[in-house]
Write a protein that holds these residues in place. Sequence first.
Motif: not given
Length: 110
Positions: A34-35, A44-48, A54-58, A80-82
């Motif tokens: 995961e990144v 806002v943090k996105a985990t991919v 996409l695994r998580a969005l905080v 999410v783009h990052s």
Amino acid sequence: MIPGGQPNMQALLQQAQKMQQDLAAAQQELAETEVEGTAGGGLVKATVSGAGELRALVIDPKAVDPDDTETLADLVVAAVHSATDAAQELQQSKLGPLAQGLGGGLPGLF
């Protein structure tokens, strides 16, 4: 090489099988890795996954303004783009060398 310039087909098949196994192992590793990407200074943090899922969005409550949902949406897209960019870099580092070994590239992977 066999006399006469013909390649050793058994050796070529073994090499192809090893490359296929290496590629499958790298793809599995990407799926499990995961990144993270962030936006708005970490609001806002996105985990991919390394495979781009996409695994998580905080979302920090400070980012939520009922009168300005456009900014929140922009932050989500940016995070999410990052994260997706980070996943693509990871894919290049893991699969790039394997793709080069398969003749210069695997269409559709990058």
